[in-house]
Design a protein around this motif. Structure first.
Motif, PDB file in Angstrom:
ATOM      1  N   UNK A  98       2.434   7.259 -15.611  1.00  0.00           N
ATOM      2  CA  UNK A  98       2.281   6.189 -15.816  1.00  0.00           C
ATOM      3  C   UNK A  98       2.461   6.677 -17.518  1.00  0.00           C
ATOM      4  N   UNK A  99       3.404   5.453 -17.591  1.00  0.00           N
ATOM      5  CA  UNK A  99       3.783   4.585 -19.445  1.00  0.00           C
ATOM      6  C   UNK A  99       3.050   3.693 -19.791  1.00  0.00           C
ATOM      7  N   UNK A 100       2.394   3.808 -21.119  1.00  0.00           N
ATOM      8  CA  UNK A 100       1.373   2.717 -21.206  1.00  0.00           C
ATOM      9  C   UNK A 100       1.612   3.461 -23.209  1.00  0.00           C
ATOM     10  N   UNK A 101       3.276   3.596 -24.332  1.00  0.00           N
ATOM     11  CA  UNK A 101       3.269   4.448 -25.606  1.00  0.00           C
ATOM     12  C   UNK A 101       3.434   2.725 -26.096  1.00  0.00           C
ATOM     13  N   UNK A 102       3.451   2.912 -27.378  1.00  0.00           N
ATOM     14  CA  UNK A 102       3.852   1.413 -27.960  1.00  0.00           C
ATOM     15  C   UNK A 102       3.112   0.415 -27.740  1.00  0.00           C
ATOM     16  N   UNK A 103       1.119   0.924 -27.187  1.00  0.00           N
ATOM     17  CA  UNK A 103       0.403  -0.284 -27.260  1.00  0.00           C
ATOM     18  C   UNK A 103      -0.950   0.200 -27.915  1.00  0.00           C
ATOM     19  N   UNK A 104      -1.107  -0.960 -29.287  1.00  0.00           N
ATOM     20  CA  UNK A 104      -2.410   0.080 -30.288  1.00  0.00           C
ATOM     21  C   UNK A 104      -3.440  -0.240 -28.922  1.00  0.00           C
ATOM     22  N   UNK A 105      -4.125   1.422 -28.533  1.00  0.00           N
ATOM     23  CA  UNK A 105      -5.151   1.150 -26.937  1.00  0.00           C
ATOM     24  C   UNK A 105      -5.982   2.071 -28.104  1.00  0.00           C
ATOM     25  N   UNK A 106      -7.720   1.031 -27.905  1.00  0.00           N
ATOM     26  CA  UNK A 106      -8.685   1.432 -28.575  1.00  0.00           C
ATOM     27  C   UNK A 106      -9.697   2.310 -27.864  1.00  0.00           C
ATOM     28  N   UNK A 107     -10.290   2.224 -28.461  1.00  0.00           N
ATOM     29  CA  UNK A 107     -11.302   3.505 -27.417  1.00  0.00           C
ATOM     30  C   UNK A 107     -11.921   2.811 -25.901  1.00  0.00           C
ATOM     31  N   UNK A 108     -11.876   2.251 -25.932  1.00  0.00           N
ATOM     32  CA  UNK A 108     -12.218   1.326 -24.836  1.00  0.00           C
ATOM     33  C   UNK A 108     -10.991   1.759 -23.484  1.00  0.00           C
ATOM     34  N   UNK A 109      -9.623   1.386 -24.409  1.00  0.00           N
ATOM     35  CA  UNK A 109      -9.089   1.140 -23.357  1.00  0.00           C
ATOM     36  C   UNK A 109      -8.514   3.253 -23.006  1.00  0.00           C
ATOM     37  N   UNK A 110      -8.947   3.704 -23.528  1.00  0.00           N
ATOM     38  CA  UNK A 110      -8.540   5.221 -24.083  1.00  0.00           C
ATOM     39  C   UNK A 110      -9.985   5.758 -23.027  1.00  0.00           C
ATOM     40  N   UNK A 111     -11.215   5.065 -22.774  1.00  0.00           N
ATOM     41  CA  UNK A 111     -12.182   5.531 -21.460  1.00  0.00           C
ATOM     42  C   UNK A 111     -11.383   5.338 -20.374  1.00  0.00           C
TER      43      UNK A 111
ATOM     44  N   UNK B 138       0.561  -1.327  -0.127  1.00  0.00           N
ATOM     45  CA  UNK B 138       0.131   0.170   0.274  1.00  0.00           C
ATOM     46  C   UNK B 138       0.577   1.294   0.207  1.00  0.00           C
ATOM     47  N   UNK B 139       1.201   1.869  -1.283  1.00  0.00           N
ATOM     48  CA  UNK B 139       1.876   2.744  -1.117  1.00  0.00           C
ATOM     49  C   UNK B 139       1.752   3.352  -2.468  1.00  0.00           C
ATOM     50  N   UNK B 140       2.546   4.619  -2.428  1.00  0.00           N
ATOM     51  CA  UNK B 140       1.902   5.538  -3.847  1.00  0.00           C
ATOM     52  C   UNK B 140       2.856   4.756  -5.207  1.00  0.00           C
ATOM     53  N   UNK B 141       2.326   4.873  -5.855  1.00  0.00           N
ATOM     54  CA  UNK B 141       3.093   4.700  -7.176  1.00  0.00           C
ATOM     55  C   UNK B 141       3.753   5.765  -7.813  1.00  0.00           C
ATOM     56  N   UNK B 142       5.082   5.760  -7.664  1.00  0.00           N
ATOM     57  CA  UNK B 142       5.800   6.937  -8.655  1.00  0.00           C
ATOM     58  C   UNK B 142       6.296   6.705  -9.429  1.00  0.00           C
ATOM     59  N   UNK B 143       5.801   5.327 -10.217  1.00  0.00           N
ATOM     60  CA  UNK B 143       6.281   5.300 -11.873  1.00  0.00           C
ATOM     61  C   UNK B 143       5.952   3.704 -12.391  1.00  0.00           C
ATOM     62  N   UNK B 144       4.541   3.434 -12.934  1.00  0.00           N
ATOM     63  CA  UNK B 144       4.717   2.321 -14.077  1.00  0.00           C
ATOM     64  C   UNK B 144       4.785   2.691 -15.321  1.00  0.00           C
ATOM     65  N   UNK B 145       5.416   1.760 -15.600  1.00  0.00           N
ATOM     66  CA  UNK B 145       5.950   1.443 -17.507  1.00  0.00           C
ATOM     67  C   UNK B 145       5.483  -0.378 -17.717  1.00  0.00           C
ATOM     68  N   UNK B 146       4.750   0.514 -18.094  1.00  0.00           N
ATOM     69  CA  UNK B 146       3.736  -0.563 -19.319  1.00  0.00           C
ATOM     70  C   UNK B 146       3.526  -0.199 -20.700  1.00  0.00           C
ATOM     71  N   UNK B 147       4.893  -0.060 -21.167  1.00  0.00           N
ATOM     72  CA  UNK B 147       5.356   0.492 -22.797  1.00  0.00           C
ATOM     73  C   UNK B 147       5.665  -1.088 -23.067  1.00  0.00           C
ATOM     74  N   UNK B 148       4.994  -1.223 -24.559  1.00  0.00           N
ATOM     75  CA  UNK B 148       5.194  -2.322 -25.599  1.00  0.00           C
ATOM     76  C   UNK B 148       4.797  -3.511 -24.741  1.00  0.00           C
ATOM     77  N   UNK B 149       4.051  -3.539 -23.776  1.00  0.00           N
ATOM     78  CA  UNK B 149       3.301  -4.776 -23.313  1.00  0.00           C
ATOM     79  C   UNK B 149       2.292  -5.325 -23.955  1.00  0.00           C
ATOM     80  N   UNK B 150       1.140  -4.547 -24.374  1.00  0.00           N
ATOM     81  CA  UNK B 150      -0.174  -5.366 -25.847  1.00  0.00           C
ATOM     82  C   UNK B 150      -1.007  -5.710 -24.506  1.00  0.00           C
ATOM     83  N   UNK B 151      -1.149  -4.299 -23.569  1.00  0.00           N
ATOM     84  CA  UNK B 151      -1.725  -4.188 -22.343  1.00  0.00           C
ATOM     85  C   UNK B 151      -3.137  -3.999 -23.144  1.00  0.00           C
TER      86      UNK B 151
END
Length: 882
Positions: free
Chosen positions: A678-691, A647-660
């Motif tokens: 929060x880094x979620x680059x290089x993933x093909x994010x659809x509108x549901x993910x952006x929501x 239970x801590x604040x997350x300073x950084x979560x890098x999900x780059x190029x993970x196909x999330x």
């Protein structure tokens, strides 16, 4: 002299008789040399032997002929010798050649009549060899008809575009789901469509079938052969020949394609010439390229052109694959993805991925495995409710292990498995209890010693990067009881000229890593400590190679599995429990603080299933780097398990190029509100993910300051959804959306954001769909300062240096194949960016040029090396246009 040796002259007419008085035999041979080379290749052996018997050729002449590579070269050499020997020898040569060709023609007529019978005989042989399916660890004498037990595997057109950086079995999950769910094109492929043309293209002749260990590649090959033999598919072929690289590894001297085929298909020896001459009717299947000991040597520029030409094995295989040898034949190669970079992909016509079982196929497998509808349905119901077990079962080998464990573990009163190691521990106990002849043999010290010996074999092989063992190489195997060998090792006997070679491997790659971890956990005197980083460097054990080993080790040293071994194997507790726990806690704290890649450590934490360890995890900050690891449902489980305990604040979560995707982000939603970067680059994010991301931004509890959505195929709709969500946000300072598909219309609307949001300082839009006129128009907007659409001096060198340092740091972390994929996107982004009027950008290109040059020098894979060279040239040309 007959029509058998008649050749067309330059005008296209054929001489009616060799003995025309107007020309000598020598002149005849010179005039028709090219056609004679073509016509006499199939009988050169007989001509040379007859010449030796009749003293027409000397022994030296004969040896010069037979040592030439290939029959055509042998005919050329014989003609050279004849021309030196004179007119009488030329006459004699024509006489015996006519006789032998005439005899062969009569034999050919007989062969033509027998040809259909030989095709059927070959199919009978294949049917006999493939009518039973082999289950791992089947009891002695158990047989299962292939047609009754085969479960369809899902095939998709496509291939691995990224490297499998971590353990391939555990990183393939999300890529598999991505391939199975892809909707923009029909990817599904039936096995009988493998060699058929799709759309209007011509039928493929070179097919590469890839899939992770245990996914069913060899069973798929068996399916092809079974359907061919039963005349259910592949009717355009007369013959299908299968060869395994495991068997080919035993060839340690120059050979010929004819000899290679005859080793396994000796019944075809008399008609191989006919098969070669009709190679468009031939299908050759090479199974297990990843096991080929010469896999790194096949991309050669030295070719074999004749089936009888003697050469090294990689040269023969490379020539087949590239169409230099038997160009009309169809070739199928199967391989795990780890070595695909060694295959010259330019010659491949179709890439196919085996993605294992779908949910319906898993259920079908359970029914066929148990052969009892009630039990099959009941067991499948339990597994389908257990997310962890169900996810594993898409891999057929895992599916078999799970079925075996659940089938017999209830009698042992073992708690249902919670982790992967639990399943393997139960698997070990079940096999020892029920698959050895002595049911109580696990009580004996000899049996425990045998298990430790098997672990020693696995551990030493892991140190040497070996998966195959040869009977003459290992004293350990010879000392193990047969029950142990038959339960955990696959045994293949290969007939050589003077002996039978014994080739063994663990029934599954993961079982080898499990036994290696078992040995490490219980052996006190190790020859090498594989957990020592200096040892890893010495043995060239790279990043990610030990991931699964360490996960198994963590599970084996957990309290519950220590108890299972004490109860069922009478095995004392390991002395390494506390030292491993200290190592795990130290690594978790360090990785969280430094932002190192942490996913495998989270798996290890999950394997322990000890919530009390959380009290000892106290990093100064919590940074979680998951980048470049294709996310699977199991990865999501371990991440949420960890975040649910810490239970801590997350300073950084890098999900780059993970196909999330939207599903994963929804599962992470409870934790994203306490994430600052929060880094979620290089993933093909659809509108549901952006929501989902917008829901986080609009939450009053949101603490996010930096959000990275670069290269996510983001379009206007998604970008404006973020714009509207930021009306409710008072935390976000930086938004990175470079390399996307955002138009000027959406950017113009977004530029009004300072009128209602005071915290957002910049939105980086490099490489989007903005034209020079658009940039000029944006410059007149009163709130334009928040939009960063080009690299210039407005935001200063330090700002852009941070962006470039991030890109360059990513490059250093990537292997060569990933660098090409990533930097191609960066190149596109920089190329679409206008107004690069900064002098200091030139330093970037110099740094990048030096970096790529170093990678080129150290790259050993030709096709990837060429791609890096092309990329280097692209950046060089781009830099000159600054």
């Amino acid at each position: 002299m007959g029509e058998e040796l008649v050749a067309c002259d330059e005008k296209g007419t054929a001489p009616q008789n060799w003995q025309l008085p107007s020309e000598s035999f020598l002149l005849f041979l010179q005039k028709h040399r090219v056609q004679l080379v073509e016509d006499l290749g199939d009988c050169i052996d007989c001509i040379a032997e007859r010449g030796l018997q009749e003293n027409f050729l000397s022994k030296d002449d004969y040896e010069e002929i037979v040592y030439e590579r290939g029959p055509r070269n042998q005919v050329r050499k014989l003609l050279d010798i004849i021309c030196c020997l004179g007119e009488e020898h030329a006459r004699f040569f024509c006489t015996i050649s006519k006789q032998i060709k005439s005899t062969n023609s009569k034999k050919q007529v007989t062969k033509n009549n027998e040809y259909p019978k030989l095709i059927q005989k070959h199919k009978d042989v294949l049917l006999r060899r493939n009518e039973y399916i082999k289950y791992y660890n089947s009891r002695h004498g158990e047989k299962y008809c292939f047609s009754d037990h085969f479960v369809n595997l899902l095939l998709v057109n496509g291939h691995y575009t990224l490297e499998i950086k971590k353990n391939e079995l555990l990183t393939f999950g999300q890529q598999r789901i991505h391939l199975q769910n892809k909707k923009e094109t029909k990817l599904d492929l039936r096995s009988d469509q493998l060699l058929q043309k799709l759309h209007e293209r011509c039928a493929p002749k070179r097919i590469l079938v890839s899939g992770v260990a245990g996914i069913g590649k060899s069973v798929f090959v068996q399916k092809i052969l079974y359907d061919f033999a039963n005349k259910k598919a592949y009717s355009k072929f007369d013959f299908a020949l299968n060869l395994t690289f495991r068997d080919l590894n035993l060839i340690n001297k120059p050979t010929t394609l004819r000899e290679i085929i005859c080793k396994k298909h000796g019944h075809l020896s008399q008609i191989l010439d006919e098969i070669f001459n009709n190679s468009e009717k031939l299908l050759m299947i090479f199974d297990g390229f990843d096991e080929f000991r010469f896999c790194s040597q096949v991309d050669l520029d030295q070719y074999v052109f004749d089936p009888d030409e003697r050469a090294e094995l990689p040269q023969i295989f490379s020539s087949l694959l590239k169409g230099e040898l038997l160009p009309e034949a169809s070739i199928v190669v199967t391989s795990r993805p780890t070595v695909l970079s060694h295959i010259p992909v330019d010659c491949i016509d179709r890439f196919v991925v085996i993605t294992g079982f779908s949910g319906l196929e898993i259920e079908d497998y359970f029914q066929k495995f148990y052969r009892d509808n009630v039990k099959g349905t009941e067991t499948f119901g339990y597994v389908s409710e257990n997310h962890f077990l169900f996810t594993l079962c898409y891999i057929p080998a895992f599916c078999w292990i799970v079925c075996s464990v659940l089938n017999e573990s209830s009698a042992l009163h073992i708690e249902q498995p919670k982790t992967m190691t639990d399943i393997y521990c139960h698997y070990l106990v079940v096999l020892l209890k029920y698959h050895t002849r002595q049911v109580d043999s696990t009580k004996h010290e000899a049996m425990l010693n045998a298990i430790i010996g098997l672990g020693q074999l696995a551990y030493n092989s892991l140190l040497q990067h070996k998966t195959l063992f040869y009977g003459h190489d290992s004293e350990i195997i010879n000392e193990l009881p047969n029950d142990i060998v038959n339960s955990f090792l696959d045994n293949t006997f290969v007939q050589e000229l003077d002996c039978t070679e014994n080739v063994l491997s663990f029934t599954h790659l993961t079982i080898q890593e499990f036994f290696a971890a078992f040995y490490y956990a219980y052996e006190v005197n190790l020859s090498y400590d594989i957990m020592d980083t200096k040892v890893q460097e010495k043995l060239n054990i790279g990043s990610g190679h030990l991931d699964l080993f360490i996960r198994f080790l963590s599970g084996l040293l957990s309290v519950r599995n220590q108890s299972i071994f004490q109860k069922h194997l009478r095995l004392n507790g390991s002395e390494k429990v506390e030292s491993y726990t200290l190592w795990l806690i130290e690594c978790l704290n360090k990785s969280c603080e430094k932002g190192y890649f942490i996913l495998n450590l989270l798996h290890c934490f999950f394997e322990q299933q000890r919530s009390c360890l959380v009290r000892r995890i106290k990093p100064a900050v919590l940074r979680l780097n998951m980048s470049d690891s294709i996310f699977s449902p199991i990865d999501l489980d371990v991440l949420t398990y960890f975040l649910g305990h810490v239970d801590m604040d997350i300073e950084e979560l890098d999900l780059t190029a993970t196909h999330v995707n939207a599903h994963y982000l929804t599962e992470l939603l409870p934790y994203l509100n306490r994430c600052k970067q929060l880094w979620v680059g290089e993933n093909n994010l659809d509108l549901e993910a952006i929501k989902v991301i917008c829901k986080v931004l609009a939450s009053p509890d949101c603490k996010m300051k930096q959000l990275g959505l670069g290269w996510t195929e983001l379009e206007d709709n998604g970008f404006l959804m973020i714009y509207r969500a930021l009306k409710y946000n008072q935390s976000l300072e930086g938004l990175w959306v470079e390399g996307n598909c955002i138009s000027y219309t959406a950017v113009e609307e977004f530029s009004e954001i300072p009128s209602f949001n005071s915290t957002l300082k910049y939105a980086v839009l490099l490489g989007n769909e903005l034209k020079p006129d658009d940039l000029t128009a944006l410059a007149t907007k009163p709130h334009r300062r928040v939009i960063v659409a080009q690299i210039d001096n407005d935001f200063g060198q330090e700002f852009w240096k941070g962006w470039w340092d991030w890109i360059f740091q990513r490059c250093k972390m990537c292997n060569d194949e990933k660098i090409v994929a990533f930097l191609t996107k960066v190149y596109r982004g920089l190329g679409l960016c206008l107004g690069k009027n900064t002098g200091w950008m030139g330093e970037w290109y110099i740094e990048l040029d030096n970096f790529l040059q170093e990678r080129i020098m150290n790259c050993s894979i030709n096709n990837i090396k060429k791609r890096i060279e092309t990329l280097k040239q692209m950046f060089l040309e781009q830099s000159t246009n600054l």
